[in-house]
Design a protein around this motif. Sequence first.
Motif, mmCIF file in Angstrom:
data_model
loop_
_atom_site.group_PDB
_atom_site.id
_atom_site.type_symbol
_atom_site.label_atom_id
_atom_site.label_comp_id
_atom_site.label_asym_id
_atom_site.label_seq_id
_atom_site.Cartn_x
_atom_site.Cartn_y
_atom_site.Cartn_z
ATOM 1 N N ASN A 264 0.834 -1.209 0.000
ATOM 2 C CA ASN A 264 0.000 0.000 0.000
ATOM 3 C C ASN A 264 0.865 1.254 0.000
ATOM 4 O OD1 ASN A 264 -2.304 -1.571 0.078
ATOM 5 N ND2 ASN A 264 -2.490 -1.463 2.316
ATOM 6 N N SER A 265 1.980 1.203 0.723
ATOM 7 C CA SER A 265 2.872 2.355 0.810
ATOM 8 C C SER A 265 3.474 2.668 -0.556
ATOM 9 C CB SER A 265 3.976 2.070 1.831
ATOM 10 O OG SER A 265 4.776 3.198 2.052
ATOM 11 N N ILE A 266 3.957 1.650 -1.247
ATOM 12 C CA ILE A 266 4.544 1.857 -2.578
ATOM 13 C C ILE A 266 3.483 2.369 -3.547
ATOM 14 C CG2 ILE A 266 5.551 0.702 -4.583
ATOM 15 C CD1 ILE A 266 7.024 -1.154 -2.628
ATOM 16 N N ARG A 267 2.305 1.776 -3.503
ATOM 17 C CA ARG A 267 1.248 2.181 -4.427
ATOM 18 C C ARG A 267 0.830 3.632 -4.191
ATOM 19 N NH1 ARG A 267 -2.030 -1.564 -3.183
ATOM 20 N NH2 ARG A 267 -1.364 -3.132 -4.688
ATOM 21 N N ALA A 268 0.695 4.019 -2.910
ATOM 22 C CA ALA A 268 0.301 5.400 -2.590
ATOM 23 C C ALA A 268 1.386 6.386 -3.018
ATOM 24 C CB ALA A 268 0.026 5.537 -1.094
ATOM 25 N N ALA A 269 2.659 6.008 -2.796
ATOM 26 C CA ALA A 269 3.764 6.893 -3.183
ATOM 27 C C ALA A 269 3.846 7.031 -4.699
ATOM 28 C CB ALA A 269 5.078 6.344 -2.632
ATOM 29 N N TYR A 270 3.613 5.944 -5.416
ATOM 30 C CA TYR A 270 3.630 5.990 -6.878
ATOM 31 C C TYR A 270 2.497 6.868 -7.403
ATOM 32 C CZ TYR A 270 3.299 4.442 -11.732
ATOM 33 O OH TYR A 270 3.221 4.417 -13.105
ATOM 34 N N ASP A 271 1.298 6.669 -6.886
ATOM 35 C CA ASP A 271 0.142 7.457 -7.332
ATOM 36 C C ASP A 271 0.343 8.940 -7.038
ATOM 37 O OD1 ASP A 271 -1.087 5.164 -8.255
ATOM 38 O OD2 ASP A 271 -2.413 4.946 -6.515
ATOM 39 N N ALA A 272 0.887 9.250 -5.853
ATOM 40 C CA ALA A 272 1.149 10.646 -5.498
ATOM 41 C C ALA A 272 2.188 11.260 -6.433
ATOM 42 C CB ALA A 272 1.615 10.746 -4.042
ATOM 43 N N THR A 273 3.230 10.482 -6.762
ATOM 44 C CA THR A 273 4.278 10.991 -7.651
ATOM 45 C C THR A 273 3.717 11.234 -9.051
ATOM 46 O OG1 THR A 273 5.986 9.873 -6.350
ATOM 47 C CG2 THR A 273 6.571 10.517 -8.590
ATOM 48 N N LYS A 274 2.857 10.348 -9.536
ATOM 49 C CA LYS A 274 2.214 10.570 -10.837
ATOM 50 C C LYS A 274 1.387 11.852 -10.822
ATOM 51 C CE LYS A 274 0.365 7.634 -13.527
ATOM 52 N NZ LYS A 274 -0.520 6.599 -14.115
ATOM 53 N N ALA A 275 0.702 12.105 -9.707
ATOM 54 C CA ALA A 275 -0.103 13.323 -9.601
ATOM 55 C C ALA A 275 0.766 14.571 -9.595
ATOM 56 C CB ALA A 275 -0.960 13.267 -8.329
ATOM 57 N N GLY A 276 1.959 14.478 -8.996
ATOM 58 C CA GLY A 276 2.858 15.622 -8.936
ATOM 59 C C GLY A 276 3.590 15.889 -10.236
ATOM 60 N N PHE A 277 3.679 14.859 -11.093
ATOM 61 C CA PHE A 277 4.417 14.971 -12.352
ATOM 62 C C PHE A 277 3.545 14.471 -13.505
ATOM 63 C CE2 PHE A 277 7.679 14.779 -9.110
ATOM 64 C CZ PHE A 277 8.660 15.659 -9.553
ATOM 65 N N PRO A 278 2.466 15.170 -13.837
ATOM 66 C CA PRO A 278 1.596 14.687 -14.909
ATOM 67 C C PRO A 278 2.358 14.526 -16.220
ATOM 68 C CG PRO A 278 1.092 16.977 -14.314
ATOM 69 C CD PRO A 278 2.008 16.456 -13.271
ATOM 70 N N GLY A 279 2.208 13.348 -16.806
ATOM 71 C CA GLY A 279 2.906 13.065 -18.059
ATOM 72 C C GLY A 279 4.322 12.576 -17.884
ATOM 73 N N GLY A 280 4.818 12.498 -16.656
ATOM 74 C CA GLY A 280 6.180 12.047 -16.420
ATOM 75 C C GLY A 280 6.290 10.533 -16.431
ATOM 76 N N GLU A 281 7.498 10.043 -16.646
ATOM 77 C CA GLU A 281 7.772 8.606 -16.579
ATOM 78 C C GLU A 281 8.355 8.306 -15.202
ATOM 79 O OE1 GLU A 281 10.281 5.019 -18.825
ATOM 80 O OE2 GLU A 281 10.501 7.106 -19.495
ATOM 81 N N ILE A 282 7.572 7.646 -14.368
ATOM 82 C CA ILE A 282 7.980 7.383 -12.988
ATOM 83 C C ILE A 282 8.796 6.100 -12.950
ATOM 84 C CG2 ILE A 282 7.205 7.244 -10.601
ATOM 85 C CD1 ILE A 282 6.243 9.765 -12.167
ATOM 86 N N LEU A 283 10.027 6.199 -12.452
ATOM 87 C CA LEU A 283 10.905 5.041 -12.327
ATOM 88 C C LEU A 283 11.276 4.828 -10.862
ATOM 89 C CD1 LEU A 283 13.432 5.673 -15.271
ATOM 90 C CD2 LEU A 283 11.379 4.244 -15.298
ATOM 91 N N ALA A 284 11.081 3.609 -10.388
ATOM 92 C CA ALA A 284 11.485 3.278 -9.019
ATOM 93 C C ALA A 284 13.000 3.133 -8.967
ATOM 94 C CB ALA A 284 10.815 1.992 -8.570
ATOM 95 N N HIS A 285 13.607 3.799 -7.992
ATOM 96 C CA HIS A 285 15.048 3.670 -7.770
ATOM 97 C C HIS A 285 15.241 2.983 -6.427
ATOM 98 C CE1 HIS A 285 19.123 5.128 -6.492
ATOM 99 N NE2 HIS A 285 19.388 4.724 -7.712
ATOM 100 N N LEU A 286 15.759 1.763 -6.441
ATOM 101 C CA LEU A 286 15.873 0.961 -5.228
ATOM 102 C C LEU A 286 17.254 1.111 -4.597
ATOM 103 C CD1 LEU A 286 13.379 -0.333 -6.635
ATOM 104 C CD2 LEU A 286 14.175 -2.539 -5.767
#
Length: 317
Positions: A264-286
């Motif tokens: 849930n934490s990863i999903r919420a963080a991903y969704d929030a990042t997409k909202a902050g960067f509309p049209g951006g390519e979100i890449l997880a950096h581990l």
Amino acid sequence: MVKLVVATTTDPASINPAKKLLGMPGWQPGPTLDQGIRSFSNGDVRLLEHDKGIVEEDDLDQRWEIGTGQHVDEVIFLSKHTAVSNRPALTIHPIGVPHLKEGDVPPQGGRPGWAAPPNPRMGLWMILLNKIAESHNLISEFEITFEATHHGPVTTKPTMFIEIGSTEEYWKRQDAAQVIALLVWEGLGLGGGPPVGNWSSMSANNKVLLGIGGGHYVPRHTDVIKKDGCWVGQLLSGYSLPMEDPGPSKGKVSAQDIAGTWRNSIRAAYDATKAGFPGGEILAHLDQKSFKSWQKNAIIEFLGAENIKIGKPGDFR
């Protein structure tokens, strides 16, 4: 479209930079919001000043819109930073408590399971903060770093915290306050120069770093960001990824076998990042070295199932 900068009179690391900022040209008194929150106006920037703890005033973006009819496109909070080490620091970070579950009481504001959209300026403002701190001879004394996602207050617009740490001596430092004031002044283009960190999906590199893993100061993510000045999304440290050890197993352990709120934490963080960067390519950096093998394998499996791509340091240049 207006930008909110929020300060509280209860915190010298918050109100001192605000006073320095208000001492610069162009400010005019603005309307008083509910609960006696005072405001000042300069171009498209609104500085809000209240008398509660910085994490205690939820929904300031929505309240400003309702009270004034002006649309808010980002929020910047000025605050103190505390640390067990007491080390002097100037920090930037996104906010949220996405790892908490319904019924949990967030210790420092926010709402369980929530993460605010990250402010796109964070990556380039980290570079600018280093530059301004160096010009004020603070680099040798203050650590300049990101922090992981944590605490509130609740907002729905792209948000970041900028903090001075880590003891009362440093919270009151006027030179540190001046550095933070200049960061906001220059970063928002109030001095006449171009604003720093305006997001556009048409940028030459529209890849956004979603940090997963590491300690509170997310050093491996910070290294990539400082080196390349890339776009920065949510930054989840290990404590925001609660994973229950499945114990010894003779067969392969699936991500679904590992309990905890980490998914849930990863999903919420991903969704929030997409909202902050509309049209951006979100890449997880581990931060792969921060995980045990079963944790890393589960996270990689889950990211694949969610169609979240994994990026390497070179992908963010």
